[in-house]
Each structure stands twice: as C-alpha cells, then as structure tokens.
Design an enzyme around this catalytic site. Structure first.
Site, PDB file in Angstrom:
ATOM      1  CE  LYS A 122      -2.579   1.392   3.729  1.00 21.37           C
ATOM      2  NZ  LYS A 122      -1.958   2.692   4.066  1.00 21.37           N
ATOM      3  CD  GLU A 191      -6.506   7.335   7.860  1.00 20.98           C
ATOM      4  OE1 GLU A 191      -5.648   6.731   7.176  1.00 20.98           O
ATOM      5  OE2 GLU A 191      -6.371   7.577   9.069  1.00 20.98           O
TER       6      GLU A 191
HETATM    7  O1  KIV Z   1      -1.072   2.357   8.718  1.00 23.84           O
HETATM    8  C1  KIV Z   1      -2.247   1.972   8.809  1.00 23.84           C
HETATM    9  O2  KIV Z   1      -2.638   1.260   9.736  1.00 23.84           O
HETATM   10  C2  KIV Z   1      -3.172   2.392   7.762  1.00 23.84           C
HETATM   11  C3  KIV Z   1      -4.625   2.143   7.991  1.00 23.84           C
HETATM   12  C4  KIV Z   1      -5.117   2.949   9.104  1.00 23.84           C
HETATM   13  C5  KIV Z   1      -5.419   2.318   6.769  1.00 23.84           C
HETATM   14  O3  KIV Z   1      -2.774   2.920   6.790  1.00 23.84           O
END
Ligand code: KIV
Length: 276
Positions: A122, A191
């Site tokens: 991600k 988010e």
């Molecule tokens: O770092 C994380 O836990 C996240 C989530 C809150 C989406 O990016």
C-alpha cells in the site's frame, strides 16, 4: 480448498484478484496486524490484513508514522505472513521508500514482497503517485492506494484532521481516486473524509474502496486493531468503535499477578514441577 501433493487439504488464501472482484459485493473485512499472535486471532475473520505503518505509533510509541523504516515493515510483514493462512497480506510502504522515483519505489516494493511473502503493498498518495502506481502494477506489484487523510503527509496537511469538507479539497480527493484507479490500483483506502464524498467516489470508480473514518457504503472497512479492541488509548479517533476493552482486561490481570506475587499466593503447588 485444494489438495497438496501429499493429499493434505491446502487452505487457499484470499488473493488480490479476489479482493478486486468485490466491487459492489459483500463488504470486505480487514484489520491491521503487526505480530504473529494477533495475526492468528484475526486471520480467519479478515479478507485482508494490513501491516500498517501505524505500527510505529501503536507498537513503538512514535509520534507519527514518519519515522518507521523499511526494515521494521519487513520484519513485521514477514511475521504476519508466517502466522496467517487465510487472509491476503498487504504491507504498507513507509515514508521515503517510494516517493523519490519509480525505480526506487520498484526496488523497495519488490524487496518487501520478496522478504515478507506478502501479496501486495500500500502506498499513500493521489494524482502525484499515479505514474508510480502504473509503473509498479505493470511490473507485477499489486498496489493498494490510500487517499484523503494521508498520515505520512501530516506535516503538510496540518495534522490528523478530516478531509474533503471544503469543495476544492473534495474535488482534489475525487481526482486522486480517479487517477489512482486508472493507474491500476486494485483497491483504494479512503481515510478520514466526508461520508458523502466517500460514497460518491465508491459509486463512480470501478476500483474497490476501503473506508476508515469514511462511510459504511465503501466496498469494505479497515480499522487499526488496537484501536478497535481498546488497547491503544493514547488517542481514539471519532471514527473508531471500541468493540472491546482489552487494555482494561490486561490491567486487571497484571494487577492480580502483582498482588499474588507480593502475597506469595502465586506460584502455588499446581504450578510447580514435581518428579513423577
Ligand atoms: O497504517 C495503517 O494502519 C493504515 C490504515 C489505518 C489504513 O494505513
């Protein structure tokens, strides 16, 4: 479920295409996971587990996610992969590991996938990261996007605040979603944005959306596990529902342990080794 070479049943993990195919389907369930014991508890219930860089704040007591390193993400990512056999495992790329250039992003993302065995990474960012998302996905690295409140940009965006409440910011977030979707991201975390904006994005892009502090109408939800079970009480954002008070349970258990040690009621004979 398939069968392995020696005929033992092999549990099939949820895959990236499985997640991507859930547009307008059954909501996608996900939580963060950083360690092996917690992963074993969460794995059966979740479609994907996110090894989030939030681990810097939750596990290491950092003030933000900006000081999390690639090695930290790799160590925790590998532990989560080892401890799971059902959920798709996605690892967050930390600040500074993908923004500089497409080739640096590729090198670091590939390292995370090789050294952890995770299925995808991600990265945070919108329009400005679209070319990188395209570069990575075309070369075999599945990417989950992350728009709206981007914790790695807190120093630019003025802290952890909700996004999309003024029309120019809402328009920018929508453009971010569209460009990351077009670039080939298989899912996008939204988010801390205005619910109707998250709903509009979810309706209009073909990519699955994962809400956190966004809207129940997203294609799935994610929460930081420790927030959701009452184990990280430094700060609880408004969008977090505490489904348990595990921190309080631990507090009671540790208090009882301390009392029993002081009164010499623990250990007792049932905890002693005896020769048979
Ligand atoms: O770092 C994380 O836990 C996240 C989530 C809150 C989406 O990016």
């Amino acid at each position: 479920m398939s069968t392995s070479i020696n005929n033992t049943p092999k549990i099939k993990r949820v895959t990236v295409p499985d997640i991507a195919s859930r547009k307008n389907g059954e909501p996608i369930v996900s939580l963060t996971a950083y360690t092996a014991p917690m992963t074993k508890i969460l794995d059966p219930y979740c479609d994907f587990l996110l090894v989030g860089d939030s681990l810097g704040m939750v596990l290491y007591g950092m003030e933000s996610t900006l000081t999390v390193t690639l090695d930290m993400m790799i160590n925790h990512g590998a532990a989560v992969v080892r401890a799971s056999n059902h959920a798709c495992i996605i690892v967050d790329m930390p600040f500074g590991s993908y923004q500089e250039s497409q080739s640096t992003a590729y090198r670091n993302c590939a390292r995370v996938m090789i050294e952890t065995g995770c299925a995808a990474v991600k990265i945070e960012g919108g329009v400005e990261m679209a070319d990188t998302v395209k570069f990575l996905t075309e070369r075999g690295i599945p990417v989950m996007g992350h728009i709206g409140l981007k914790p790695q940009s807190v120093n630019i965006n003025g802290g952890f605040r909700p996004h999309g409440f003024d029309s120019s910011e809402a328009l920018k977030i929508k453009e971010d979603a569209e460009s990351i979707s077009r670039a080939g991201a298989f899912a996008i975390v939204i988010e801390g944005v205005k619910p109707d904006l998250a709903e509009e994005i979810t309706r209009e892009i073909p990519t699955v959306t994962i809400g956190i502090g966004a809207s129940a109408e997203c294609d799935g939800q994610v929460l930081v596990t420790e927030d959701a079970i009452g184990m990280f009480s430094d700060f609880t954002p408004k969008f977090v529902k505490r489904f348990a008070e595990v921190g309080e349970e631990i507090n009671l258990a540790v208090k009882q342990y301390a009392d029993e040690v002081k009164t010499r009621t623990f250990p007792s004979s049932e905890h002693y080794y005896v020769r048979k």
